[in-house]
Design a protein around this motif. Structure first.
Motif, PDB file in Angstrom:
ATOM      1  N   GLN A 276     -33.768 -20.646 -44.130  1.00  9.68           N
ATOM      2  CA  GLN A 276     -33.392 -19.461 -43.358  1.00  9.68           C
ATOM      3  C   GLN A 276     -34.149 -18.225 -43.851  1.00  9.68           C
ATOM      4  OE1 GLN A 276     -31.729 -19.175 -40.632  1.00  9.68           O
ATOM      5  NE2 GLN A 276     -30.791 -21.210 -40.495  1.00  9.68           N
ATOM      6  N   LEU A 277     -34.328 -18.113 -45.157  1.00 10.99           N
ATOM      7  CA  LEU A 277     -35.080 -16.982 -45.706  1.00 10.99           C
ATOM      8  C   LEU A 277     -36.544 -17.045 -45.280  1.00 10.99           C
ATOM      9  CD1 LEU A 277     -33.641 -16.810 -49.348  1.00 10.99           C
ATOM     10  CD2 LEU A 277     -33.082 -15.331 -47.403  1.00 10.99           C
ATOM     11  N   CYS A 278     -37.129 -18.247 -45.333  1.00 13.62           N
ATOM     12  CA  CYS A 278     -38.522 -18.405 -44.904  1.00 13.62           C
ATOM     13  C   CYS A 278     -38.676 -18.120 -43.415  1.00 13.62           C
ATOM     14  CB  CYS A 278     -39.019 -19.817 -45.220  1.00 13.62           C
ATOM     15  SG  CYS A 278     -39.432 -20.075 -46.949  1.00 13.62           S
ATOM     16  N   SER A 279     -37.751 -18.603 -42.621  1.00 14.07           N
ATOM     17  CA  SER A 279     -37.794 -18.370 -41.178  1.00 14.07           C
ATOM     18  C   SER A 279     -37.718 -16.880 -40.864  1.00 14.07           C
ATOM     19  CB  SER A 279     -36.643 -19.120 -40.505  1.00 14.07           C
ATOM     20  OG  SER A 279     -36.659 -18.917 -39.109  1.00 14.07           O
ATOM     21  N   TYR A 280     -36.846 -16.188 -41.555  1.00 15.88           N
ATOM     22  CA  TYR A 280     -36.703 -14.734 -41.394  1.00 15.88           C
ATOM     23  C   TYR A 280     -38.014 -14.026 -41.726  1.00 15.88           C
ATOM     24  CZ  TYR A 280     -35.278 -10.000 -42.880  1.00 15.88           C
ATOM     25  OH  TYR A 280     -35.182  -8.643 -43.064  1.00 15.88           O
ATOM     26  N   ALA A 281     -38.619 -14.395 -42.856  1.00 17.21           N
ATOM     27  CA  ALA A 281     -39.875 -13.762 -43.265  1.00 17.21           C
ATOM     28  C   ALA A 281     -41.016 -14.119 -42.321  1.00 17.21           C
ATOM     29  CB  ALA A 281     -40.219 -14.194 -44.689  1.00 17.21           C
ATOM     30  N   PHE A 282     -41.104 -15.381 -41.942  1.00 14.55           N
ATOM     31  CA  PHE A 282     -42.186 -15.849 -41.072  1.00 14.55           C
ATOM     32  C   PHE A 282     -42.136 -15.136 -39.724  1.00 14.55           C
ATOM     33  CE2 PHE A 282     -44.409 -18.667 -38.184  1.00 14.55           C
ATOM     34  CZ  PHE A 282     -45.449 -19.193 -38.948  1.00 14.55           C
ATOM     35  N   ASN A 283     -40.959 -15.048 -39.134  1.00 13.54           N
ATOM     36  CA  ASN A 283     -40.815 -14.415 -37.817  1.00 13.54           C
ATOM     37  C   ASN A 283     -41.096 -12.925 -37.862  1.00 13.54           C
ATOM     38  OD1 ASN A 283     -40.180 -16.750 -36.351  1.00 13.54           O
ATOM     39  ND2 ASN A 283     -38.039 -16.655 -36.984  1.00 13.54           N
ATOM     40  N   HIS A 284     -40.844 -12.294 -38.999  1.00 11.60           N
ATOM     41  CA  HIS A 284     -41.199 -10.879 -39.143  1.00 11.60           C
ATOM     42  C   HIS A 284     -42.713 -10.718 -39.271  1.00 11.60           C
ATOM     43  CE1 HIS A 284     -40.644  -6.665 -40.525  1.00 11.60           C
ATOM     44  NE2 HIS A 284     -41.740  -6.935 -41.247  1.00 11.60           N
ATOM     45  N   LEU A 285     -43.324 -11.532 -40.111  1.00 11.58           N
ATOM     46  CA  LEU A 285     -44.759 -11.394 -40.367  1.00 11.58           C
ATOM     47  C   LEU A 285     -45.604 -11.741 -39.151  1.00 11.58           C
ATOM     48  CD1 LEU A 285     -44.999 -12.916 -43.963  1.00 11.58           C
ATOM     49  CD2 LEU A 285     -45.138 -10.503 -43.313  1.00 11.58           C
ATOM     50  N   ARG A 286     -45.109 -12.631 -38.292  1.00 13.03           N
ATOM     51  CA  ARG A 286     -45.899 -13.025 -37.126  1.00 13.03           C
ATOM     52  C   ARG A 286     -46.084 -11.861 -36.154  1.00 13.03           C
ATOM     53  NH1 ARG A 286     -42.394 -17.713 -34.484  1.00 13.03           N
ATOM     54  NH2 ARG A 286     -44.447 -18.156 -33.593  1.00 13.03           N
ATOM     55  N   LYS A 287     -45.294 -10.826 -36.271  1.00 10.58           N
ATOM     56  CA  LYS A 287     -45.413  -9.649 -35.397  1.00 10.58           C
ATOM     57  C   LYS A 287     -46.463  -8.669 -35.901  1.00 10.58           C
ATOM     58  CE  LYS A 287     -40.457 -10.011 -34.409  1.00 10.58           C
ATOM     59  NZ  LYS A 287     -39.134  -9.373 -34.623  1.00 10.58           N
ATOM     60  N   ASN A 288     -46.914  -8.887 -37.115  1.00  9.51           N
ATOM     61  CA  ASN A 288     -47.890  -7.984 -37.720  1.00  9.51           C
ATOM     62  C   ASN A 288     -49.294  -8.534 -37.458  1.00  9.51           C
ATOM     63  OD1 ASN A 288     -49.584  -6.527 -39.526  1.00  9.51           O
ATOM     64  ND2 ASN A 288     -47.847  -6.168 -40.912  1.00  9.51           N
ATOM     65  N   ARG A 289     -50.102  -7.803 -36.708  1.00  6.74           N
ATOM     66  CA  ARG A 289     -51.429  -8.271 -36.305  1.00  6.74           C
ATOM     67  C   ARG A 289     -52.393  -8.397 -37.479  1.00  6.74           C
ATOM     68  NH1 ARG A 289     -52.604  -4.993 -30.625  1.00  6.74           N
ATOM     69  NH2 ARG A 289     -50.849  -5.864 -29.454  1.00  6.74           N
ATOM     70  N   ARG A 290     -52.081  -7.781 -38.583  1.00  4.40           N
ATOM     71  CA  ARG A 290     -52.971  -7.858 -39.741  1.00  4.40           C
ATOM     72  C   ARG A 290     -52.578  -8.991 -40.697  1.00  4.40           C
ATOM     73  NH1 ARG A 290     -54.598  -3.349 -43.273  1.00  4.40           N
ATOM     74  NH2 ARG A 290     -56.267  -4.862 -43.647  1.00  4.40           N
ATOM     75  N   VAL A 291     -51.565  -9.736 -40.333  1.00  3.36           N
ATOM     76  CA  VAL A 291     -51.133 -10.875 -41.152  1.00  3.36           C
ATOM     77  C   VAL A 291     -51.550 -12.172 -40.473  1.00  3.36           C
ATOM     78  CG1 VAL A 291     -49.158 -12.150 -42.078  1.00  3.36           C
ATOM     79  CG2 VAL A 291     -49.190  -9.645 -42.190  1.00  3.36           C
ATOM     80  N   ILE A 292     -52.190 -13.040 -41.231  1.00  2.00           N
ATOM     81  CA  ILE A 292     -52.589 -14.362 -40.739  1.00  2.00           C
ATOM     82  C   ILE A 292     -51.602 -15.382 -41.301  1.00  2.00           C
ATOM     83  CG2 ILE A 292     -54.420 -16.090 -40.626  1.00  2.00           C
ATOM     84  CD1 ILE A 292     -56.385 -13.800 -41.395  1.00  2.00           C
ATOM     85  N   LEU A 293     -50.942 -16.104 -40.412  1.00  7.18           N
ATOM     86  CA  LEU A 293     -50.027 -17.165 -40.819  1.00  7.18           C
ATOM     87  C   LEU A 293     -50.671 -18.519 -40.547  1.00  7.18           C
ATOM     88  CD1 LEU A 293     -46.778 -15.618 -39.351  1.00  7.18           C
ATOM     89  CD2 LEU A 293     -47.240 -15.963 -41.774  1.00  7.18           C
ATOM     90  N   TYR A 294     -50.402 -19.478 -41.391  1.00  6.66           N
ATOM     91  CA  TYR A 294     -51.049 -20.779 -41.270  1.00  6.66           C
ATOM     92  C   TYR A 294     -50.048 -21.817 -40.778  1.00  6.66           C
ATOM     93  CZ  TYR A 294     -54.767 -18.353 -43.579  1.00  6.66           C
ATOM     94  OH  TYR A 294     -55.750 -17.443 -43.863  1.00  6.66           O
ATOM     95  N   GLY A 295     -50.234 -22.194 -39.504  1.00  6.60           N
ATOM     96  CA  GLY A 295     -49.325 -23.136 -38.879  1.00  6.60           C
ATOM     97  C   GLY A 295     -48.047 -22.455 -38.432  1.00  6.60           C
TER      98      GLY A 295
END
Length: 377
Positions: A276-295
């Motif tokens: 749940q903590l990872c999901s919360y962080a991942f969903n926040h970071l995906r909105k930031n255009r300067r952050v690259i998420l892998y998968g």
């Protein structure tokens, strides 16, 4: 300080583990199994209790639990223990160097070879990719339970079934799975290799090799075991066969307490909290255009993921976060194959990995710090 590097080692350790480690150093100072006096026997009993607790956790026979220095030693012992001239192994393209490097070393001698199976988001396809690589000389499949870079969970139970059908050994690298994912010998796994200091909350310098006893393993080292001392050959029976010299007695006893802690918390509860903590962080970071998420981040992921910030190396991002009190690992995470798969061999990644002690508030503070960096502040 917000510590989010729990895929490297969990911190802080449970108070009960710290207390048990200190108690062992003070009260179990004798060498277990090496002397007939009372203190040696009491120390041996404490080690046996820890061994039994680990055995129950992984549904193994107590004598088939071998204490190791770490998961890497367990993997090397298992792989090199079953290897024979001309044999073949199969592994995945998500593997840690603890698997890749022993396989590479083995491939330079005695005609031993290995193949790398492609892992996809489709478990059926992944299983087929492994099955296609099986040859008459295939001795075993070894893979990680979950990638230490992406968190991708491999279909290890399905791979165990494939191995059983083809009468080959299945070795599971449970470094990122033990204590977070449901893993036991009842899944059809022949050998489980686990880190004691990660999801099992034991001290660093501890690990486990747990076997179902089906395969006789050659030894990496030989020496004093406290048993069969008049024989020049290493004992055949476990765990003595793989515990030459004095084990990390206080570490093993404290590891047993870590396993007790995880058992009481419940593996599924720990997974849910961290996921749940990872999901919360991942969903926040995906909105930031300067952050690259892998998968992506789904229920097929263990609770960790990797990211980068545009214009910064992973080391620079980790350093800036560290200056603000957020401790994450940047770089290549000892996983060449995983970074080759992700296309990050030049940049590496920053990895977020919470623990049972991490709070949502701490993660929210971390997200603010990332946002601040991406705004150039």
């Amino acid at each position: 300080m917000v510590y989010l590097d729990n895929a490297a080692t969990t911190y802080p350790k449970p108070p009960s583990v710290i207390s048990k480690s200190s108690f062992a150093l003070v009260n179990y100072g004798a060498n277990p199994g090496r002397s007939g006096h009372k203190l040696s026997m009491e120390t041996g009993e404490a080690v046996y209790e820890a061994r039994q607790r680990c055995a129950d956790f992984f549904e193994a026979k107590t004598e088939n639990v071998c204490f190791m220095l770490n998961c890497t030693e367990a993997i090397n012992t298992a792989l090199k223990g079953i290897a024979e001239p001309g044999c073949h192994f199969i592994t995945s393209d998500w593997e840690h160097n603890a698997v890749l490097r022993p396989l590479t070393a083995l491939s330079k001698e005695d005609g031993i070879s290995f193949s790398v199976a492609r892992v996809t988001d489709n478990d059926n396809e992944t299983a087929m990719n492994f099955a296609r690589l099986i040859k008459p000389e295939t001795k075993g499949i070894i893979c990680t339970a979950a990638s230490n870079v992406s968190g991708h969970i491999l279909p290890y139970k399905r791979l165990a079934a494939i191995c059983k059908k083809n009468n080959i050994c299945f070795i599971l690298d449970a470094a990122q799975g033990a204590g977070v994912l449901p893993i036991s010998l009842s899944d059809g796994i022949n050998i489980i290799c686990a880190a004691g200091h990660k999801g099992l909350y034991g001290p660093m310098g501890t690990g486990l090799m747990i076997t179902d006893g089906k395969y006789r393993l050659k030894t990496l080292i030989e020496g004093g075991t406290g048993s069969a001392s008049k024989e020049p050959e290493q004992p055949e029976f476990l765990p003595d066969r793989f515990e030459s010299g004095t084990i990390n007695t206080s570490g093993a006893i404290a590891l047993g307490e870590g396993v007790r802690f995880v058992s009481e918390k419940g593996v599924s509860s720990i997974y849910e909290h961290e996921w749940q903590l990872c999901s919360y962080a991942f969903n926040h970071l995906r909105k930031n255009r300067r952050v690259i998420l892998y998968g992506g981040f789904t229920r097929k992921n263990a609770p960790l993921f990797s990211f980068n910030i545009v214009g910064l190396s992973s080391d620079d991002t980790a350093a800036r976060l560290s200056e603000s009190g957020f401790y994450l690992r940047g770089g290549f995470h000892c996983a060449y194959l995983a970074h080759k798969k992700l296309g990050t061999l030049e940049t590496g990644t920053v990895r977020l990995a919470p623990s049972v002690y991490t709070t949502k508030y701490e993660v929210s503070l971390f997200l603010r710090a990332v946002d601040k960096i991406t705004r150039g502040k």
